[in-house]
Design an enzyme around this catalytic site. Structure first.
Site, short mmCIF file in Angstrom:
data_model
loop_
_atom_site.label_atom_id
_atom_site.label_comp_id
_atom_site.label_asym_id
_atom_site.label_seq_id
_atom_site.Cartn_x
_atom_site.Cartn_y
_atom_site.Cartn_z
N SER A 249 -0.16 -12.94 -19.88
CA SER A 249 0.16 -12.58 -18.49
C SER A 249 1.44 -11.75 -18.42
O SER A 249 1.88 -11.37 -17.34
CB SER A 249 0.32 -13.85 -17.65
OG SER A 249 1.26 -14.73 -18.24
N ASN B 88 4.55 -25.37 -17.15
CA ASN B 88 3.84 -25.63 -15.89
C ASN B 88 4.80 -25.81 -14.72
O ASN B 88 4.57 -25.27 -13.64
CB ASN B 88 2.95 -26.87 -16.03
CG ASN B 88 1.89 -26.68 -17.11
OD1 ASN B 88 1.71 -25.57 -17.60
ND2 ASN B 88 1.21 -27.76 -17.48
N THR C 62 -10.47 -2.38 28.03
CA THR C 62 -11.24 -3.51 27.51
C THR C 62 -12.57 -2.91 27.09
O THR C 62 -13.04 -1.94 27.72
CB THR C 62 -11.49 -4.62 28.56
OG1 THR C 62 -12.24 -4.06 29.64
CG2 THR C 62 -10.19 -5.20 29.11
N HIS C 63 -13.13 -3.38 26.03
CA HIS C 63 -14.36 -2.80 25.45
C HIS C 63 -14.16 -1.31 25.13
O HIS C 63 -15.12 -0.54 25.11
CB HIS C 63 -15.56 -2.94 26.40
CG HIS C 63 -15.72 -4.33 26.96
ND1 HIS C 63 -16.52 -5.27 26.39
CD2 HIS C 63 -15.14 -4.92 28.03
CE1 HIS C 63 -16.45 -6.39 27.09
NE2 HIS C 63 -15.61 -6.20 28.09
N SER D 100 -6.10 19.27 5.59
CA SER D 100 -7.38 19.26 4.89
C SER D 100 -7.40 20.47 3.96
O SER D 100 -6.84 21.52 4.29
CB SER D 100 -8.52 19.34 5.90
OG SER D 100 -9.66 19.95 5.32
N LYS E 27 -6.74 20.91 10.59
CA LYS E 27 -6.64 19.46 10.53
C LYS E 27 -5.24 18.92 10.29
O LYS E 27 -4.46 19.46 9.52
CB LYS E 27 -7.52 18.94 9.39
CG LYS E 27 -8.99 19.13 9.65
CD LYS E 27 -9.52 18.08 10.56
CE LYS E 27 -10.08 16.96 9.71
NZ LYS E 27 -10.75 15.96 10.54
N ASN F 290 -4.41 15.05 9.56
CA ASN F 290 -5.05 13.73 9.46
C ASN F 290 -4.04 12.59 9.47
O ASN F 290 -3.01 12.67 8.82
CB ASN F 290 -5.89 13.66 8.19
CG ASN F 290 -7.04 14.64 8.22
OD1 ASN F 290 -7.62 14.91 9.27
ND2 ASN F 290 -7.36 15.23 7.07
N GLU G 65 -4.45 5.29 8.57
CA GLU G 65 -5.76 5.06 7.92
C GLU G 65 -5.60 4.21 6.67
O GLU G 65 -6.38 3.29 6.41
CB GLU G 65 -6.41 6.39 7.55
CG GLU G 65 -6.96 7.17 8.73
CD GLU G 65 -7.53 8.50 8.29
OE1 GLU G 65 -8.75 8.66 8.31
OE2 GLU G 65 -6.74 9.39 7.88
N TYR H 132 -2.29 -28.91 -13.85
CA TYR H 132 -2.31 -27.49 -14.16
C TYR H 132 -3.59 -27.09 -14.89
O TYR H 132 -4.11 -27.83 -15.72
CB TYR H 132 -1.09 -27.10 -15.02
CG TYR H 132 -1.09 -25.62 -15.41
CD1 TYR H 132 -0.61 -24.66 -14.54
CD2 TYR H 132 -1.64 -25.20 -16.62
CE1 TYR H 132 -0.64 -23.31 -14.87
CE2 TYR H 132 -1.69 -23.86 -16.96
CZ TYR H 132 -1.19 -22.92 -16.07
OH TYR H 132 -1.24 -21.59 -16.40
N GLN I 264 -3.00 -19.06 -13.66
CA GLN I 264 -2.28 -17.84 -14.05
C GLN I 264 -2.77 -16.65 -13.21
O GLN I 264 -2.07 -15.67 -13.05
CB GLN I 264 -2.51 -17.59 -15.54
CG GLN I 264 -1.83 -16.36 -16.08
CD GLN I 264 -1.81 -16.35 -17.59
OE1 GLN I 264 -1.09 -17.11 -18.22
NE2 GLN I 264 -2.61 -15.48 -18.19
N LYS J 66 -0.86 -14.85 -9.76
CA LYS J 66 0.26 -13.91 -9.62
C LYS J 66 -0.12 -12.53 -9.11
O LYS J 66 0.53 -11.99 -8.21
CB LYS J 66 1.02 -13.79 -10.94
CG LYS J 66 1.87 -14.99 -11.18
CD LYS J 66 2.31 -15.11 -12.59
CE LYS J 66 2.39 -16.57 -12.98
NZ LYS J 66 1.08 -17.27 -12.94
N1 ARG Z 1 1.56 -18.00 -17.88
C1 ARG Z 1 1.23 -19.27 -17.34
C2 ARG Z 1 0.87 -19.14 -15.85
O1 ARG Z 1 1.16 -18.14 -15.29
C3 ARG Z 1 2.41 -20.18 -17.46
C4 ARG Z 1 2.04 -21.61 -17.51
C5 ARG Z 1 1.29 -21.86 -18.78
N2 ARG Z 1 1.02 -23.23 -19.02
C6 ARG Z 1 0.12 -23.61 -19.91
N3 ARG Z 1 -0.07 -24.86 -20.05
N4 ARG Z 1 -0.57 -22.76 -20.63
O2 ARG Z 1 0.29 -19.99 -15.25
#
Ligand code: ARG
Length: 458
Positions: A25, A112, A157-158, A279, A285, A287, A292, A319, A324, A327
């Protein structure tokens, strides 16, 4: 080789290269570097204070982490996919730098609870920034409302002309939405602002740690109360993604209106050139790309909410590596929301309104029909009957290709003898707007008071 890994002890075979890349990650969680270091410094400081690791080690750890922070910020840090994530990249570098002491940092902690801490620290700051971005957009809207306090436009409205309103009243509608959005962000902040560190992998730790002290060092007013929940809770991220989705829904509605208002058919506003593009084939144009795109980006923010909800769905405690995947949706939502708010604040401030066009439209489309009915009610007619009378007058206008302001007194009196010459003053666009004086209405005095109220809250 697996024996190079921080967790390599129980392995005999090296990790497959592709598996390594697939499970890593680091490419996205490196964003958390400063939160990771801040959390580790607090953790090490607490370990030292509790006599769990020697104080000389704490000094070495803190010095080493600060040096790593400097290196990352200077772009001198080589992130390694083999080291999987930001936590192990930093920890491995620390041990390489300071030896034994570095290897003591992870005492009483797990990735974790570490990752849960990092995300909370990160989101906490972003939530505050987003609240500030919301304030800036609110400020631009209030600026437009103040600058154009006399501008009248049709309300819809509408998407059909309904009743005349002040343009400022329309801007203030978005102020209300954005104030609620800000409230939702700050509410989410409260639940994000809780320290999860100390939960260990899932069950807590055998060492005599002091979580309240770590919370103090990291400015958390509270610590989590259950170790299983601490490492498996991502509600705060979901709350943020939900609040962000609602916010983007608001911006997409506003976008839609701006797109419509800047067409050659409406011509209610001019977005400044800096927020539009041309454009490659049609020379005429201009735009409205920015609204948008914001309208379009609403899709990814909804998608991120659904992605995170789906990742979390059915996960057994505590966990799971699935988490993961939290993120990227979070980071993308943060970036999209901040970018959209920033660009909207500038675009709205620079937007030019066209009062004549708006006024012309405000008086068209039988926009004051309700005012005629209200006029008859004031003369004593029950509202339902008045509605019927005005309906007939509108029918007459439609058949004769006329609009309400064009009817003569004689024509009005075809529909009701209760109508007098004072009808004409009662059904101007201005009279229509200014008659709506109750709280929440579009009358100028009311709108002025609401602007002042919103200003005072800023
Ligand atoms: N990179 C992991 C995450 O974002 C960190 C936690 C990893 N924990 C584990 N037991 N492998 O969740």
């Amino acid at each position: 080789m697996s024996k190079d890994k921080l967790w390599g002890g129980r392995f005999t075979q090296p990790t497959d290269k592709f598996v390594e890349e697939f499970t890593a990650s680091i490419n996205f969680d490196k964003r958390l570097y400063s939160q990771d270091i801040r959390g580790s410094i607090a953790h090490a400081t607490m370990l030292g204070r509790q006599g769990i690791i020697p104080t000389e080690d704490v000094t070495a750890i803190v010095g080493g982490l600060k040096e790593i922070l400097r290196q990352i910020e200077a772009g001198e840090f080589d992130f390694s996919v083999a080291l999987e994530d930001i936590h192990m990249n930093i920890e491995a570098r620390l041990s390489a730098k300071i030896g034994e002491a570095g290897k003591r940092l992870h005492t009483g902690r797990s990735r974790n609870d570490q990752v849960a801490l990092d995300i909370r620290l990160y989101l906490r700051d972003e939530l505050q920034e987003i609240a500030e971005y919301l304030d800036r957009l609110i400020d631009s809207l209030l600026f437009q409302a103040e600058e154009n306090l006399d501008v009248m436009m049709p309300g819809f409205t509408h998407l059909q002309t309904a009743q005349p309103i002040l343009f400022a009243h329309h801007m203030l509608a978005y102020v209300e939405m954005l104030k609620r959005d800000k409230g939702r962000m700050l509410d989410c902040y409260k639940r994000t602002n809780v320290l999860p560190l100390g939960a260990g992998a899932l069950a807590g730790t055998t060492f005599p740690i002091d979580r309240e002290y770590v919370a103090e060092l990291l400015d958390f007013p509270e610590v989590t109360r259950n170790s299983l929940d601490s490492v498996s809770d991502r509600d705060f991220g979901l709350e943020f993604c939900s609040a962000a989705s609602i916010l983007m829904m608001h911006l997409s509605r506003f976008s839609e209106e701006l797109i419509l208002w800047s067409t050659s058919e409406f011509k209610f506003v001019d977005l400044s050139d800096g927020f539009c593009t041309g454009s490659s084939i049609m020379p005429q144009k201009k735009n409205p790309d920015v609204p948008e795109l914001v309208r379009g980006k609403t899709g990814r923010v909804y998608g991120n909410l659904i992605a995170l909800l789906t990742v979390m769905k059915s996960l057994p405690l505590a966990y799971n590596k699935d988490m993961q995947e939290d993120k990227e949706p979070l980071f993308d939502t943060i970036d999209t929301v901040k970018g959209s708010l920033k660009i909207f604040a500038d675009m709205i401030r620079e937007m030019k309104v066209r009062p004549e066009r708006m006024l012309e439209a405000a008086g068209a489309g039988f926009s004051t029909a309700t005012d005629v009915a209200d006029y008859l009610v004031r003369k004593g007619m029950p509202f339902r009957d008045a509605h019927e009378v005005v309906g007939k007058a509108v029918r007459y206008c439609v058949d004769n290709d006329m609009d309400i302001p064009e009817l003569s007194l004689a024509e009005w009196q075809l529909f009701s003898l209760m109508i007098d010459a004072d009808i004409f003053d009662a059904i101007t666009v201005e009279a229509s707007v200014n008659a709506r004086k109750a709280t929440g209405g579009t009358a100028k005095e009311r709108v002025k008071a609401e602007i002042a109220r919103a200003r005072a809250e800023q």
